[in-house]
Design a protein around this motif. Structure first.
Motif, PDB file in Angstrom:
ATOM      1  N   ASN A  49       0.944  -1.362  -0.007  1.00 17.24           N
ATOM      2  CA  ASN A  49      -0.057   0.043  -0.021  1.00 17.24           C
ATOM      3  C   ASN A  49       0.906   1.185   0.174  1.00 17.24           C
ATOM      4  O   ASN A  49       0.533   2.273  -0.631  1.00 17.24           O
ATOM      5  N   LEU A  50       1.971   1.263   0.828  1.00 15.77           N
ATOM      6  CA  LEU A  50       2.805   2.258   0.774  1.00 15.77           C
ATOM      7  C   LEU A  50       3.450   2.575  -0.642  1.00 15.77           C
ATOM      8  O   LEU A  50       3.755   3.706  -1.071  1.00 15.77           O
ATOM      9  N   ASP A  51       4.025   1.241  -1.096  1.00 15.96           N
ATOM     10  CA  ASP A  51       4.460   1.521  -2.779  1.00 15.96           C
ATOM     11  C   ASP A  51       3.556   2.293  -3.482  1.00 15.96           C
ATOM     12  O   ASP A  51       4.111   3.114  -4.095  1.00 15.96           O
ATOM     13  N   SER A  52       2.305   1.839  -3.546  1.00 16.35           N
ATOM     14  CA  SER A  52       1.172   2.521  -4.502  1.00 16.35           C
ATOM     15  C   SER A  52       1.100   3.890  -4.159  1.00 16.35           C
ATOM     16  O   SER A  52       1.023   4.760  -4.930  1.00 16.35           O
ATOM     17  N   LEU A  53       0.947   4.243  -2.740  1.00 20.18           N
ATOM     18  CA  LEU A  53       0.716   5.772  -2.485  1.00 20.18           C
ATOM     19  C   LEU A  53       1.803   6.374  -2.647  1.00 20.18           C
ATOM     20  O   LEU A  53       1.669   7.598  -3.164  1.00 20.18           O
ATOM     21  N   ASN A  54       3.181   5.897  -2.406  1.00 17.89           N
ATOM     22  CA  ASN A  54       4.142   7.026  -2.740  1.00 17.89           C
ATOM     23  C   ASN A  54       4.623   7.116  -3.999  1.00 17.89           C
ATOM     24  O   ASN A  54       4.500   8.336  -4.573  1.00 17.89           O
ATOM     25  N   ASN A  55       4.535   5.862  -4.884  1.00 14.56           N
ATOM     26  CA  ASN A  55       5.178   6.098  -6.194  1.00 14.56           C
ATOM     27  C   ASN A  55       4.068   6.830  -7.207  1.00 14.56           C
ATOM     28  O   ASN A  55       4.482   7.252  -8.156  1.00 14.56           O
ATOM     29  N   LYS A  56       2.846   6.577  -6.934  1.00 12.09           N
ATOM     30  CA  LYS A  56       1.507   7.007  -7.761  1.00 12.09           C
ATOM     31  C   LYS A  56       1.434   8.585  -7.440  1.00 12.09           C
ATOM     32  O   LYS A  56       0.782   9.386  -8.170  1.00 12.09           O
ATOM     33  N   LYS A  57       1.261   8.847  -6.311  1.00 14.80           N
ATOM     34  CA  LYS A  57       0.631  10.046  -5.724  1.00 14.80           C
ATOM     35  C   LYS A  57       1.872  11.141  -4.805  1.00 14.80           C
ATOM     36  O   LYS A  57       1.928  12.228  -5.438  1.00 14.80           O
ATOM     37  N   HIS A 254      20.393   6.144  -2.251  1.00 11.01           N
ATOM     38  CA  HIS A 254      20.750   7.296  -3.043  1.00 11.01           C
ATOM     39  C   HIS A 254      21.983   7.178  -3.655  1.00 11.01           C
ATOM     40  O   HIS A 254      22.304   7.413  -4.866  1.00 11.01           O
ATOM     41  N   LEU A 255      22.697   6.700  -2.857  1.00  8.20           N
ATOM     42  CA  LEU A 255      24.235   6.202  -3.597  1.00  8.20           C
ATOM     43  C   LEU A 255      24.299   5.302  -4.635  1.00  8.20           C
ATOM     44  O   LEU A 255      25.030   5.422  -5.490  1.00  8.20           O
ATOM     45  N   CYS A 256      23.576   4.001  -4.459  1.00  7.61           N
ATOM     46  CA  CYS A 256      23.300   3.232  -5.280  1.00  7.61           C
ATOM     47  C   CYS A 256      22.529   3.805  -6.664  1.00  7.61           C
ATOM     48  O   CYS A 256      23.081   3.458  -7.652  1.00  7.61           O
ATOM     49  N   ASN A 257      21.739   4.732  -6.514  1.00  5.99           N
ATOM     50  CA  ASN A 257      21.003   5.198  -7.643  1.00  5.99           C
ATOM     51  C   ASN A 257      21.788   6.363  -8.487  1.00  5.99           C
ATOM     52  O   ASN A 257      21.845   6.419  -9.571  1.00  5.99           O
ATOM     53  N   GLU A 258      22.639   7.038  -7.755  1.00  9.22           N
ATOM     54  CA  GLU A 258      23.489   8.132  -8.241  1.00  9.22           C
ATOM     55  C   GLU A 258      24.832   7.749  -8.031  1.00  9.22           C
ATOM     56  O   GLU A 258      25.580   8.499  -7.281  1.00  9.22           O
ATOM     57  N   TYR A 259      25.175   6.683  -8.499  1.00  5.12           N
ATOM     58  CA  TYR A 259      26.552   6.111  -8.691  1.00  5.12           C
ATOM     59  C   TYR A 259      27.651   6.630  -9.567  1.00  5.12           C
ATOM     60  O   TYR A 259      27.164   6.825 -10.670  1.00  5.12           O
ATOM     61  N   SER A 448      13.449   7.224  -2.002  1.00  8.09           N
ATOM     62  CA  SER A 448      14.162   5.974  -1.844  1.00  8.09           C
ATOM     63  C   SER A 448      13.108   4.875  -2.265  1.00  8.09           C
ATOM     64  O   SER A 448      13.649   3.837  -2.726  1.00  8.09           O
ATOM     65  N   ILE A 449      12.042   5.028  -1.718  1.00  7.87           N
ATOM     66  CA  ILE A 449      11.005   4.152  -2.064  1.00  7.87           C
ATOM     67  C   ILE A 449      10.711   3.957  -3.613  1.00  7.87           C
ATOM     68  O   ILE A 449      10.603   2.831  -4.243  1.00  7.87           O
ATOM     69  N   HIS A 450      10.742   5.075  -4.261  1.00 11.00           N
ATOM     70  CA  HIS A 450      10.403   5.256  -5.784  1.00 11.00           C
ATOM     71  C   HIS A 450      11.917   4.459  -6.197  1.00 11.00           C
ATOM     72  O   HIS A 450      11.682   3.714  -7.288  1.00 11.00           O
ATOM     73  N   PHE A 455      14.911  -0.375  -8.929  1.00  8.89           N
ATOM     74  CA  PHE A 455      15.829  -1.607  -9.226  1.00  8.89           C
ATOM     75  C   PHE A 455      15.137  -2.719  -8.926  1.00  8.89           C
ATOM     76  O   PHE A 455      15.837  -3.780  -9.700  1.00  8.89           O
ATOM     77  N   ARG A 456      14.054  -2.849  -8.863  1.00 10.38           N
ATOM     78  CA  ARG A 456      13.245  -4.196  -9.071  1.00 10.38           C
ATOM     79  C   ARG A 456      13.026  -4.234 -10.475  1.00 10.38           C
ATOM     80  O   ARG A 456      13.398  -5.567 -10.888  1.00 10.38           O
ATOM     81  N   LYS A 457      12.852  -3.207 -11.353  1.00 10.05           N
ATOM     82  CA  LYS A 457      12.645  -3.387 -12.809  1.00 10.05           C
ATOM     83  C   LYS A 457      14.220  -3.716 -13.525  1.00 10.05           C
ATOM     84  O   LYS A 457      14.316  -4.489 -14.525  1.00 10.05           O
TER      85      LYS A 457
END
Length: 460
Positions: A49-57, A254-259, A448-450, A455-457
């Motif tokens: 539910n948090l994934d949906s709330l955060n990533n979509k809204k 954040h470090l992994c995403n902006e490496y 971070s949740i986004h 990274f899942r994808k």
């Protein structure tokens, strides 16, 4: 015929190996997400539910809102000395020091004057413990971009005069010191800077081993302590650990995403982009002694706590001026904040802070005092960070979390109904830096949740 049979048998033996080589990374990375389902620990809310709330809204609103002047400029003192140990961070600080402006370069409105205020260790990888090989490169990555236009500096004078009229209720950097300066967060994004080795090792070791609650009988530095065992801890102590672990996880994401990927030649600039190998190294169960997936889940706990703080402070924030001296800008910020709060308030499964510090009043009071002092100590440790950009984002996010805790445990009572109302401003105040750090800190958790979904994808 025999020769053909032998070839078939050899191919049959090799095929599974080829398949493993192709899919091994995929199965390894998938194991990172094994705990990202079901209820968040000590909460009733589900991860999905948090994934949906955060990533979509929430994430889209925050991404836009944090571009606004009110939230992009953060006043901070990066010159405060470490109160716990002498500076020995070598390349991380010695060669990466940012020169401050001279006295005549600082606008009068920002100077202090008579007018008033203007156990982790990086436990995710052995590689992270090695000293940086290139101090010149780290100096460039760690250096803050202090570019502020003359027009913006002039506007800060009015900001300062406006803030001088407000009361302060929490320990934040002293605005009276000339070392406290505005920094443009958009020019200094949180990302990998090459800061590693002994200095961050000591920072996280001090946070987890000396300032997080631990099970009785656990010796600092033991395997049980390093594994983050919460067995035997009460709810408040578990909450404290998960808050800090969630923050640590967010920073590492954040470090992994902006490496940093070094430039291929002298003519091209270095590139920052997601690094799936680094993600797996920091969060795969095998690479982290089984703790990686739980660390990811702790991020959702920290997110829920700060989400709840925003809900509780909603009546206050909805009446805030968000003063910048630009009426159009202020109007846009107010609308953006109200849009964000509307989405957050519509979410039903909030963190319930009323479950904390219950029972015997004397025991609860003692526990709350310990909780507060531990957190204050961690905020002071942020002044020991050797990299200026890392220090900037560390101080901002810890102050944002501290502001969230202040909101949750302020007011007439502690419950699900908001006690932090704009009409109570004589009893409760949030300074500009507290509001800026609160929203930016929540923005970092949201990002971070986004990033987890990204990274899942990338690893599927």
């Amino acid at each position: 015929m025999t020769s053909l049979l032998i070839k078939v048998l050899i191919f049959s033996a090799i095929l599974p190996l080829l398949s493993f080589a192709k899919n091994g990374s995929k199965s390894q990375s998938n194991s990172c997400f094994c705990k990202l389902q079901g209820e968040v620990d000590d909460c009733s809310c589900k991860v999905e539910n948090l994934d949906s709330l955060n990533n979509k809204k929430i994430y889209p609103i925050l991404k836009s809102l944090l571009q606004r002047d009110y939230f992009r400029y953060f006043k901070v003192n990066l010159m405060k000395p470490c109160p716990f140990w002498s500076d020995d961070s070598r390349c991380a600080l010695k060669d990466c020091h940012v020169q401050s402006c001279s006295e005549d370069q600082v606008p009068e409105g920002l100077k202090a004057n008579g007018n008033g205020n203007p156990k982790e260790i990086n436990k995710y990888s052995e590689e992270a413990q090695k000293e940086p090989e290139n101090c010149d490169q780290e100096r460039e990555l760690s250096a803050l971009d202090r570019t502020i236009s003359a027009e913006r500096l002039e506007a800060f004078k009015n900001w300062t005069r406006h803030d001088d009229k407000q009361e302060t209720f929490c320990e934040i950097d002293d605005d009276n010191t000339p070392d406290c300066q505005y920094v443009d967060l958009l020019l200094n994004p949180e990302r990998y800077t090459g800061y590693k080795g002994a200095s961050p090792h000591r920072i996280w070791n001090s946070i987890y081993e000396e300032n997080c609650f631990k099970p009785e009988g656990t010796v600092y530095g033991s395997k049980k302590a390093l594994a983050g065992s919460l067995e035997g801890l009460c709810l408040e102590q578990r909450a404290f650990y998960r808050l800090i672990s969630g923050l640590h996880t967010s920073i590492n994401l954040h470090l992994c995403n902006e490496y940093l990927y070094p430039s291929k030649n002298l003519l091209s600039a270095p590139e920052f982009k997601p690094n799936t190998e680094e993600f797996i190294k920091r969060f795969d169960p095998k690479a982290t002694k089984g703790q990686g997936p739980q660390r990811l889940k702790n991020l959702y706990f920290t997110y829920l706590v700060e989400l709840r703080a925003l809900v509780k402070a909603a009546p206050y924030l909805e009446e805030e001026d968000f003063f910048t001296g630009n009426p159009e800008e202020e109007r846009d910020v107010k609308e953006g904040v109200k849009d964000l709060l509307k989405v957050i308030k519509s979410f039903p499964d909030h963190f319930d802070e009323s479950n904390l510090f219950k029972g015997d009043p004397k025991v609860a009071k003692k526990l709350k005092t310990e909780f507060r002092e531990h957190f204050r100590n961690i905020s002071r440790i942020m002044d020991c960070v050797g990299c200026d950009k890392c220090k900037l984002w560390g101080k901002l996010q810890v102050q944002g979390m501290g502001t969230a805790l202040k909101i949750l445990f302020s007011g007439d009572s502690i419950g699900l109904q908001s006690t932090v109302n704009a009409n109570h401003k004589q009893k409760f105040q949030l300074r500009r830096s507290e509001i800026v750090s609160l929203v930016n800190a929540f923005g970092r958790l949201s990002s971070s949740i986004h990033t987890i979904e990204k990274f899942r994808k990338l690893t599927s």
